[in-house]
Scaffold this motif. Structure first.
Motif, PDB file in Angstrom:
ATOM      1  N   MET A 295       0.817  -1.193   0.000  1.00 59.08           N
ATOM      2  CA  MET A 295       0.000   0.000   0.000  1.00 59.08           C
ATOM      3  C   MET A 295       0.862   1.259   0.000  1.00 59.08           C
ATOM      4  SD  MET A 295      -3.163   0.834   2.398  1.00 59.08           S
ATOM      5  CE  MET A 295      -4.174   2.223   2.058  1.00 59.08           C
ATOM      6  N   GLY A 296       1.966   1.264   0.725  1.00 61.63           N
ATOM      7  CA  GLY A 296       2.844   2.425   0.722  1.00 61.63           C
ATOM      8  C   GLY A 296       2.628   3.335   1.910  1.00 61.63           C
ATOM      9  N   MET A 297       3.637   4.096   2.189  1.00 59.56           N
ATOM     10  CA  MET A 297       3.599   5.056   3.290  1.00 59.56           C
ATOM     11  C   MET A 297       3.225   6.436   2.746  1.00 59.56           C
ATOM     12  SD  MET A 297       4.536   3.279   5.978  1.00 59.56           S
ATOM     13  CE  MET A 297       5.428   4.144   7.229  1.00 59.56           C
ATOM     14  N   TYR A 298       2.730   7.257   3.652  1.00 61.02           N
ATOM     15  CA  TYR A 298       2.331   8.610   3.288  1.00 61.02           C
ATOM     16  C   TYR A 298       3.198   9.650   3.989  1.00 61.02           C
ATOM     17  CZ  TYR A 298      -1.827   7.143   0.811  1.00 61.02           C
ATOM     18  OH  TYR A 298      -2.683   6.600  -0.107  1.00 61.02           O
ATOM     19  N   ALA A 299       3.246  10.810   3.379  1.00 57.99           N
ATOM     20  CA  ALA A 299       3.904  11.969   3.972  1.00 57.99           C
ATOM     21  C   ALA A 299       2.899  13.114   3.950  1.00 57.99           C
ATOM     22  CB  ALA A 299       5.152  12.352   3.177  1.00 57.99           C
ATOM     23  N   SER A 300       2.946  13.924   4.987  1.00 59.03           N
ATOM     24  CA  SER A 300       2.129  15.133   5.026  1.00 59.03           C
ATOM     25  C   SER A 300       3.008  16.283   4.567  1.00 59.03           C
ATOM     26  CB  SER A 300       1.620  15.395   6.444  1.00 59.03           C
ATOM     27  OG  SER A 300       0.747  14.361   6.854  1.00 59.03           O
TER      28      SER A 300
ATOM     29  N   TYR B  28      -2.926  14.706  -6.450  1.00 57.84           N
ATOM     30  CA  TYR B  28      -2.219  15.585  -5.530  1.00 57.84           C
ATOM     31  C   TYR B  28      -2.086  17.048  -5.961  1.00 57.84           C
ATOM     32  CZ  TYR B  28      -1.081  11.041  -3.591  1.00 57.84           C
ATOM     33  OH  TYR B  28      -1.158   9.782  -3.062  1.00 57.84           O
ATOM     34  N   SER B  29      -2.374  17.357  -7.208  1.00 57.45           N
ATOM     35  CA  SER B  29      -2.290  18.756  -7.632  1.00 57.45           C
ATOM     36  C   SER B  29      -3.321  19.630  -6.928  1.00 57.45           C
ATOM     37  CB  SER B  29      -2.448  18.875  -9.147  1.00 57.45           C
ATOM     38  OG  SER B  29      -1.289  18.390  -9.791  1.00 57.45           O
ATOM     39  N   GLY B  30      -4.387  19.020  -6.449  1.00 61.91           N
ATOM     40  CA  GLY B  30      -5.414  19.771  -5.736  1.00 61.91           C
ATOM     41  C   GLY B  30      -4.937  20.365  -4.426  1.00 61.91           C
ATOM     42  N   GLY B  31      -3.741  20.017  -4.001  1.00 65.25           N
ATOM     43  CA  GLY B  31      -3.190  20.585  -2.771  1.00 65.25           C
ATOM     44  C   GLY B  31      -2.697  22.014  -2.936  1.00 65.25           C
ATOM     45  N   TRP B  32      -2.514  22.460  -4.184  1.00 66.66           N
ATOM     46  CA  TRP B  32      -2.063  23.833  -4.428  1.00 66.66           C
ATOM     47  C   TRP B  32      -3.228  24.795  -4.288  1.00 66.66           C
ATOM     48  CZ3 TRP B  32       2.669  25.401  -4.236  1.00 66.66           C
ATOM     49  CH2 TRP B  32       3.713  24.541  -4.594  1.00 66.66           C
ATOM     50  N   ALA B  33      -2.981  25.918  -3.643  1.00 67.17           N
ATOM     51  CA  ALA B  33      -4.001  26.958  -3.485  1.00 67.17           C
ATOM     52  C   ALA B  33      -3.416  28.308  -3.889  1.00 67.17           C
ATOM     53  CB  ALA B  33      -4.495  27.013  -2.044  1.00 67.17           C
ATOM     54  N   PHE B  34      -4.053  28.917  -4.863  1.00 63.64           N
ATOM     55  CA  PHE B  34      -3.716  30.272  -5.306  1.00 63.64           C
ATOM     56  C   PHE B  34      -4.866  31.168  -4.856  1.00 63.64           C
ATOM     57  CE2 PHE B  34      -1.203  27.641  -8.009  1.00 63.64           C
ATOM     58  CZ  PHE B  34      -0.164  28.401  -8.506  1.00 63.64           C
ATOM     59  N   PRO B  35      -4.602  32.278  -4.212  1.00 61.73           N
ATOM     60  CA  PRO B  35      -5.683  33.152  -3.765  1.00 61.73           C
ATOM     61  C   PRO B  35      -6.559  33.597  -4.939  1.00 61.73           C
ATOM     62  CG  PRO B  35      -3.576  33.900  -2.895  1.00 61.73           C
ATOM     63  CD  PRO B  35      -3.288  32.813  -3.873  1.00 61.73           C
ATOM     64  N   GLU B  36      -7.870  33.589  -4.723  1.00 64.66           N
ATOM     65  CA  GLU B  36      -8.783  34.045  -5.769  1.00 64.66           C
ATOM     66  C   GLU B  36      -8.683  35.546  -5.980  1.00 64.66           C
ATOM     67  OE1 GLU B  36     -12.831  32.757  -5.704  1.00 64.66           O
ATOM     68  OE2 GLU B  36     -12.255  30.846  -4.795  1.00 64.66           O
ATOM     69  N   ALA B  37      -8.577  36.279  -4.901  1.00 64.17           N
ATOM     70  CA  ALA B  37      -8.528  37.739  -4.979  1.00 64.17           C
ATOM     71  C   ALA B  37      -7.333  38.245  -4.174  1.00 64.17           C
ATOM     72  CB  ALA B  37      -9.822  38.345  -4.444  1.00 64.17           C
ATOM     73  N   PRO B  38      -6.131  38.170  -4.766  1.00 60.38           N
ATOM     74  CA  PRO B  38      -4.940  38.644  -4.057  1.00 60.38           C
ATOM     75  C   PRO B  38      -5.066  40.113  -3.663  1.00 60.38           C
ATOM     76  CG  PRO B  38      -4.355  37.497  -6.078  1.00 60.38           C
ATOM     77  CD  PRO B  38      -5.835  37.699  -6.099  1.00 60.38           C
TER      78      PRO B  38
ATOM     79  N   PHE C 248       0.063  28.331  -1.526  1.00 59.84           N
ATOM     80  CA  PHE C 248       0.086  27.350  -0.454  1.00 59.84           C
ATOM     81  C   PHE C 248      -0.047  25.948  -1.016  1.00 59.84           C
ATOM     82  CE2 PHE C 248      -1.570  31.277   1.243  1.00 59.84           C
ATOM     83  CZ  PHE C 248      -0.846  31.425   2.404  1.00 59.84           C
ATOM     84  N   TYR C 249       0.578  24.992  -0.332  1.00 61.09           N
ATOM     85  CA  TYR C 249       0.355  23.586  -0.647  1.00 61.09           C
ATOM     86  C   TYR C 249       0.096  22.865   0.661  1.00 61.09           C
ATOM     87  CZ  TYR C 249       0.332  19.006  -2.606  1.00 61.09           C
ATOM     88  OH  TYR C 249      -0.108  17.773  -2.995  1.00 61.09           O
ATOM     89  N   GLY C 250      -0.890  21.975   0.633  1.00 63.34           N
ATOM     90  CA  GLY C 250      -1.161  21.139   1.793  1.00 63.34           C
ATOM     91  C   GLY C 250      -1.822  19.854   1.346  1.00 63.34           C
ATOM     92  N   GLY C 251      -1.298  18.732   1.824  1.00 61.48           N
ATOM     93  CA  GLY C 251      -1.914  17.457   1.494  1.00 61.48           C
ATOM     94  C   GLY C 251      -1.097  16.288   1.996  1.00 61.48           C
ATOM     95  N   ASP C 252      -1.778  15.168   2.109  1.00 57.84           N
ATOM     96  CA  ASP C 252      -1.123  13.906   2.443  1.00 57.84           C
ATOM     97  C   ASP C 252      -0.899  13.171   1.130  1.00 57.84           C
ATOM     98  OD1 ASP C 252      -1.280  14.434   5.196  1.00 57.84           O
ATOM     99  OD2 ASP C 252      -3.337  13.684   5.256  1.00 57.84           O
ATOM    100  N   ILE C 253       0.359  12.895   0.833  1.00 56.71           N
ATOM    101  CA  ILE C 253       0.711  12.265  -0.434  1.00 56.71           C
ATOM    102  C   ILE C 253       1.555  11.033  -0.173  1.00 56.71           C
ATOM    103  CG2 ILE C 253       0.593  14.482  -1.634  1.00 56.71           C
ATOM    104  CD1 ILE C 253       3.624  14.591  -1.709  1.00 56.71           C
TER     105      ILE C 253
END
Length: 120
Positions: free
Chosen positions: A1-6, A33-43, A51-56
């Motif tokens: 199954m594999g190990m994960y990293a946060s 995993y690309s869904g972990g990237w966040a670009f502000p809608e209204a900088p 930002f990036y956040g996710g368990d991969i």
């Protein structure tokens, strides 16, 4: 199954580099995993924070690292010489922790055992 990293972190870049940053992320598209990237809608104000956040899966950490490295290497947009800067924390299921410090056009990876508690 594999190990994960946060994986979680941020980059600050010049607004003029937004389209370049979006293109880098787009070129490295990953269905999960690309869904972990966040670009502000209204900088606002003068700095754009990504930002990036996710368990991969651990096997995909190099995929993320390659993107961060490319983002870090973006050249300055003006005479100020400001380059992307930021910090990422990667923790794994075994209690390991590493930080990626983004500055001066590169990524410096170091152990971050003092932050390993964030992965608990």
């Amino acid at each position: 199954m594999g190990m994960y990293a946060s994986a979680r972190g941020w980059l600050q870049i010049d607004f003029k580099r937004r389209s370049t940053a979006e293109e880098i992320v787009r070129r490295h598209h990953h269905d999960l995993y690309s869904g972990g990237w966040a670009f502000p809608e209204a900088p606002f104000n003068w700095t754009l924070y990504l930002f990036y956040g996710g368990d991969i899966r651990e096997a995909e950490v190099p995929w993320l690292r390659e993107q961060v490295t490319e983002l870090a290497a973006m050249p300055p947009v003006d005479d100020d010489g400001d380059r992307p800067a930021g910090l990422f924390l990667i923790t794994d299921e075994r209690g390991g922790a590493a930080s990626w410090q983004v500055r001066d056009g590169g990524v410096d990876e170091r152990p971050a055992t003092f932050l390993a508690w964030l992965g608990e």
